[in-house]
Design a protein around this motif. Structure first.
Motif, mmCIF file in Angstrom:
data_model
loop_
_atom_site.group_PDB
_atom_site.id
_atom_site.type_symbol
_atom_site.label_atom_id
_atom_site.label_comp_id
_atom_site.label_asym_id
_atom_site.label_seq_id
_atom_site.Cartn_x
_atom_site.Cartn_y
_atom_site.Cartn_z
ATOM 1 N N SER A 68 0.825 -1.218 0.000
ATOM 2 C CA SER A 68 0.000 0.000 0.000
ATOM 3 C C SER A 68 0.853 1.260 0.000
ATOM 4 C CB SER A 68 -0.929 0.008 1.210
ATOM 5 O OG SER A 68 -1.807 -1.079 1.144
ATOM 6 N N SER A 72 1.188 3.890 -3.113
ATOM 7 C CA SER A 72 0.733 5.253 -2.869
ATOM 8 C C SER A 72 1.836 6.259 -3.192
ATOM 9 C CB SER A 72 0.279 5.391 -1.417
ATOM 10 O OG SER A 72 -0.227 6.667 -1.171
ATOM 11 N N TYR A 130 -2.892 11.459 -0.269
ATOM 12 C CA TYR A 130 -2.071 10.247 -0.185
ATOM 13 C C TYR A 130 -1.565 10.034 1.238
ATOM 14 C CZ TYR A 130 -2.072 11.081 -5.180
ATOM 15 O OH TYR A 130 -2.462 11.327 -6.470
#
Length: 165
Positions: A68, A72, A130
């Motif tokens: 993740s 990102s 983000y």
């Protein structure tokens, strides 16, 4: 009364597999009386084994494998122009993220100085869009100084020492 279409063969095969592998048996079937065995959850046609949307499967896989944050970060770098604005992106490039610091290369030292004034606003936008990227600060760099180590007129060794008089 219109005639009902016959069951398709694929539907019959599906229902047969569902009966064989522990799904709901058809009513009135002799197989309905079969003893129900304990299920481990890994058998086909059991509850929870229905297909899921591809996006959900990929999201689950990325979180399970710990991708993740890197995904990102790469998405942040790819969308620098929409994040910073078209004019700022025309004069700067996001080049990487190291230890929570976003590295931005500017085309001139003047642009680097101006962007340092906008640092707080840009960090706020990054944290809103983000949060998994792990960006805590931004470092704005001016252009690299020219090097005399490479090129058609470079010489090996220490070279001339009295270049700038």
């Amino acid at each position: 009364m219109p005639e009902q279409p016959a069951e398709s063969e694929s539907l019959r095969v599906y229902q047969h597999f569902r009966e064989v592998f522990g799904g709901q048996p058809r009513s009135g079937s002799s197989r309905a009386r079969r003893k129900v065995r304990e299920r481990s959850g890994s058998e086909p046609f059991t509850p929870g084994r229905d297909p899921r949307p591809l996006g959900d499967a990929i999201d689950g896989l990325t979180s399970q494998l710990g991708w993740s944050a890197p995904l990102s970060q790469h998405e942040l770098l790819a969308s620098w122009s929409s994040l910073a604005g078209e004019e700022i992106a025309a004069h700067s490039d996001a080049i990487g993220i190291e230890h929570g610091v976003l590295q931005v290369r500017c085309e001139s030292t003047a642009w680097a100085t101006q962007l340092r004034l906008l640092r707080a606003d840009l960090v706020t936008r990054i944290l809103d869009r983000y949060p998994e990227a792990g960006v805590e600060s931004i470092r704005f760099q001016g252009p690299d100084a020219p090097t005399w180590k490479r090129g058609p007129r470079s010489i090996p060794g220490r070279g001339p020492r009295d270049t700038y008089g």
